[in-house]
Design a protein around this motif. Structure first.
Motif, PDB file in Angstrom:
ATOM      1  N   ASP A  85       0.848  -1.192   0.000  1.00 54.03           N
ATOM      2  CA  ASP A  85       0.000   0.000   0.000  1.00 54.03           C
ATOM      3  C   ASP A  85       0.887   1.247   0.000  1.00 54.03           C
ATOM      4  O   ASP A  85       1.968   1.250   0.589  1.00 54.03           O
ATOM      5  N   VAL A  86       0.389   2.312  -0.645  1.00 56.98           N
ATOM      6  CA  VAL A  86       1.155   3.546  -0.795  1.00 56.98           C
ATOM      7  C   VAL A  86       0.567   4.621   0.115  1.00 56.98           C
ATOM      8  O   VAL A  86      -0.652   4.815   0.172  1.00 56.98           O
ATOM      9  N   TRP A  87       1.462   5.352   0.800  1.00 53.29           N
ATOM     10  CA  TRP A  87       1.037   6.345   1.779  1.00 53.29           C
ATOM     11  C   TRP A  87       1.737   7.682   1.559  1.00 53.29           C
ATOM     12  O   TRP A  87       2.906   7.735   1.172  1.00 53.29           O
ATOM     13  N   LEU A  88       1.015   8.752   1.831  1.00 56.30           N
ATOM     14  CA  LEU A  88       1.556  10.105   1.865  1.00 56.30           C
ATOM     15  C   LEU A  88       1.411  10.637   3.286  1.00 56.30           C
ATOM     16  O   LEU A  88       0.646  10.090   4.097  1.00 56.30           O
ATOM     17  N   PHE A  89       2.128  11.726   3.577  1.00 56.96           N
ATOM     18  CA  PHE A  89       2.088  12.330   4.905  1.00 56.96           C
ATOM     19  C   PHE A  89       1.572  13.759   4.802  1.00 56.96           C
ATOM     20  O   PHE A  89       2.226  14.621   4.237  1.00 56.96           O
ATOM     21  N   ARG A  90       0.357  13.982   5.264  1.00 56.80           N
ATOM     22  CA  ARG A  90      -0.273  15.304   5.325  1.00 56.80           C
ATOM     23  C   ARG A  90      -0.213  16.052   3.980  1.00 56.80           C
ATOM     24  O   ARG A  90       0.198  17.221   3.915  1.00 56.80           O
ATOM     25  N   PRO A  91      -0.623  15.415   2.887  1.00 56.04           N
ATOM     26  CA  PRO A  91      -0.472  16.043   1.565  1.00 56.04           C
ATOM     27  C   PRO A  91      -1.272  17.322   1.378  1.00 56.04           C
ATOM     28  O   PRO A  91      -0.855  18.205   0.619  1.00 56.04           O
ATOM     29  N   LEU A  92      -2.412  17.433   2.052  1.00 57.29           N
ATOM     30  CA  LEU A  92      -3.205  18.656   1.896  1.00 57.29           C
ATOM     31  C   LEU A  92      -2.484  19.869   2.470  1.00 57.29           C
ATOM     32  O   LEU A  92      -2.712  21.002   2.019  1.00 57.29           O
ATOM     33  N   LEU A 110      -3.769  26.845  -7.609  1.00 58.39           N
ATOM     34  CA  LEU A 110      -4.220  25.588  -8.221  1.00 58.39           C
ATOM     35  C   LEU A 110      -5.493  25.078  -7.568  1.00 58.39           C
ATOM     36  O   LEU A 110      -5.674  25.219  -6.355  1.00 58.39           O
ATOM     37  N   PRO A 111      -6.363  24.428  -8.340  1.00 57.74           N
ATOM     38  CA  PRO A 111      -7.493  23.722  -7.722  1.00 57.74           C
ATOM     39  C   PRO A 111      -6.981  22.502  -6.942  1.00 57.74           C
ATOM     40  O   PRO A 111      -6.032  21.845  -7.371  1.00 57.74           O
ATOM     41  N   GLU A 112      -7.615  22.215  -5.838  1.00 57.04           N
ATOM     42  CA  GLU A 112      -7.200  21.069  -5.018  1.00 57.04           C
ATOM     43  C   GLU A 112      -7.254  19.763  -5.789  1.00 57.04           C
ATOM     44  O   GLU A 112      -6.366  18.912  -5.670  1.00 57.04           O
ATOM     45  N   SER A 113      -8.289  19.583  -6.606  1.00 60.89           N
ATOM     46  CA  SER A 113      -8.437  18.318  -7.329  1.00 60.89           C
ATOM     47  C   SER A 113      -7.300  18.103  -8.323  1.00 60.89           C
ATOM     48  O   SER A 113      -6.855  16.967  -8.527  1.00 60.89           O
ATOM     49  N   TYR A 114      -6.811  19.184  -8.927  1.00 66.85           N
ATOM     50  CA  TYR A 114      -5.703  19.045  -9.873  1.00 66.85           C
ATOM     51  C   TYR A 114      -4.457  18.532  -9.160  1.00 66.85           C
ATOM     52  O   TYR A 114      -3.728  17.679  -9.675  1.00 66.85           O
ATOM     53  N   PHE A 115      -4.220  19.068  -7.971  1.00 66.60           N
ATOM     54  CA  PHE A 115      -3.057  18.659  -7.186  1.00 66.60           C
ATOM     55  C   PHE A 115      -3.216  17.229  -6.676  1.00 66.60           C
ATOM     56  O   PHE A 115      -2.354  16.369  -6.916  1.00 66.60           O
ATOM     57  N   MET A 116      -4.299  16.950  -5.981  1.00 64.57           N
ATOM     58  CA  MET A 116      -4.467  15.657  -5.322  1.00 64.57           C
ATOM     59  C   MET A 116      -4.743  14.526  -6.308  1.00 64.57           C
ATOM     60  O   MET A 116      -4.123  13.459  -6.235  1.00 64.57           O
ATOM     61  N   LEU A 138       9.984   7.658  -1.995  1.00 63.50           N
ATOM     62  CA  LEU A 138       9.851   8.319  -3.288  1.00 63.50           C
ATOM     63  C   LEU A 138       9.680   9.806  -3.006  1.00 63.50           C
ATOM     64  O   LEU A 138       8.631  10.240  -2.524  1.00 63.50           O
ATOM     65  N   TYR A 139      10.713  10.582  -3.269  1.00 62.24           N
ATOM     66  CA  TYR A 139      10.614  12.022  -3.055  1.00 62.24           C
ATOM     67  C   TYR A 139       9.763  12.629  -4.163  1.00 62.24           C
ATOM     68  O   TYR A 139       9.907  12.282  -5.340  1.00 62.24           O
ATOM     69  N   ILE A 140       8.875  13.546  -3.784  1.00 65.39           N
ATOM     70  CA  ILE A 140       7.928  14.154  -4.717  1.00 65.39           C
ATOM     71  C   ILE A 140       8.169  15.649  -4.759  1.00 65.39           C
ATOM     72  O   ILE A 140       8.194  16.311  -3.720  1.00 65.39           O
ATOM     73  N   ARG A 141       8.325  16.196  -5.956  1.00 70.10           N
ATOM     74  CA  ARG A 141       8.593  17.621  -6.100  1.00 70.10           C
ATOM     75  C   ARG A 141       7.513  18.272  -6.984  1.00 70.10           C
ATOM     76  O   ARG A 141       7.618  18.270  -8.211  1.00 70.10           O
ATOM     77  N   PRO A 142       6.458  18.833  -6.382  1.00 70.43           N
ATOM     78  CA  PRO A 142       5.524  19.670  -7.132  1.00 70.43           C
ATOM     79  C   PRO A 142       6.103  21.081  -7.260  1.00 70.43           C
ATOM     80  O   PRO A 142       6.653  21.616  -6.294  1.00 70.43           O
TER      81      PRO A 142
END
Length: 355
Positions: A85-92, A110-116, A138-142
């Motif tokens: 299973d894949v998890w994120l930490f406090r993405p909002l 940005l709209p929230e839906s576009y990001f999430m 997995l480092y994520i860079r928006p």
């Protein structure tokens, strides 16, 4: 800002680079996954995001990112547990802060839906790139930048939002020695220090180089007025333990509202650790080091989570911190990473399952 996306177009890479990667020996942010999310702002609105193969970007030489620095970013991590299973930490929190940063630099929010939804689609496509080795993620860079053309000193009319990912090992290994800055400032009142703007970090590099030449790994930033109060450690928030109390400075125009920072404060309180959010003077830290009440210092941020500080320099004098077996830093880091990787309960509701 609300918007609904029903389907995200996915253009898959013809080949994968994953078999070329040694997942047991990952450096930080040097290897990139097969795909990225891309979304353009033009004609006054954000267009539909899409997933495309990881690739270079072509920009006009007059693109305003090159001339006026309209650029903001975030840092996040994805984890995979024993059940895949894949998890994120406090993405909002990252989404909200990206828009706070964007607003300060006159970038369309940005709209929230576009990001999430875009992030979830990207992680689904590149799920196999999420490492499982202890300490890896997995480092994520928006990031968002001005792609619109023109030499006129004004906000751009076009922007690009991208999310790239990079399987990564630990950001720092071991403890770091830092220099308390007496000349240069990271940010100022009324400025953009609270935003994750690219230029904030560019301005840090030269003073950090000077510190490295003196034998330190990082700089502790002080206030812009008299360099009287410590504020951040390199690109991280800073915590100081004096006797049994954990102290960190308050957020302001100059200090980033770190997601790891606010998590540590909440977690420490839950663990019964006394916490104070207040200004910390350089004088107080030096005196505490001299009289033995300074027990530990550490930086806090997404990349390293918690980075312990072994000592600091100030006015041509060095101060070493004691080795503590039951340090707050190591205890809090383990609790946070166990929550992030789904190895423990999450009483705070911070963990986010990608599905």
């Amino acid at each position: 800002m609300s918007a609904i996306i029903n389907d995200i177009e996915i253009i898959k890479a013809k080949t994968t680079k994953i078999n070329e990667v040694d997942f047991d020996n990952l450096t930080f942010g040097k290897v990139f996954s097969d795909h990225m999310l891309e979304c353009d702002f033009k004609n006054g609105s954000w267009q539909a995001p899409k997933i495309v193969p990881y690739q270079g970007i072509t920009l006009d030489p007059s693109a305003k990112i090159f001339h006026y620095g309209q650029s903001v970013f975030e840092g996040m991590k994805a984890y995979k547990d024993a059940n895949e299973d894949v998890w994120l930490f406090r993405p909002l929190e990252n989404f909200k802060r990206l828009n706070i940063s964007s607003k300060r630099l006159a970038i369309p929010e940005l709209p929230e839906s576009y990001f999430m939804e875009g992030l979830k689609a990207l992680l689904e496509v590149d799920k196999n790139w999420i490492p499982t080795k202890e300490g890896s993620s997995l480092y994520i860079r928006p990031f968002v930048f001005a792609s619109g053309k023109g030499f006129h000193a004004s906000p751009a009319d076009e922007y690009k939002f991208i999310i790239c990912t990079a399987p990564s090992g630990a950001y720092f290994s071991g403890k770091v020695k830092v220099l308390i800055e007496e000349t240069y400032s990271r940010s100022a009142n009324g400025g953009v220090g609270f935003a994750k703007a690219g230029g904030n970090y560019a301005g840090q590099f030269y003073p950090t180089q000077l510190a490295v030449e003196k034998g330190y790994q990082q700089v502790i930033w002080t206030d812009d007025t008299n360099h009287e109060y410590i504020e951040e450690a390199g690109a991280m928030n800073i915590f100081v333990r004096i006797n049994n109390t954990l102290v960190t400075g308050p957020t302001s125009d100059r200090i980033l509202d770190g997601i790891t920072r606010k998590s540590i404060i909440e977690l420490a309180k839950a663990e019964g650790i006394p916490v104070e959010v207040r200004k910390i003077s350089v004088k107080e830290v030096v005196e505490a080091a001299k009289n033995g009440s300074l027990k530990e210092m550490f930086g806090a941020g997404t990349a390293a989570v918690i980075s312990p500080i072994s000592g600091f320099g100030y006015k041509d004098a060095d101060y070493d911190l004691p080795e503590i077996a039951d340090s707050y830093g190591s205890k809090l880091k383990k609790i946070i990473t166990d929550i992030q990787t789904n190895k423990s309960e999450d009483p705070f509701g911070w963990r986010f399952k990608v599905e």
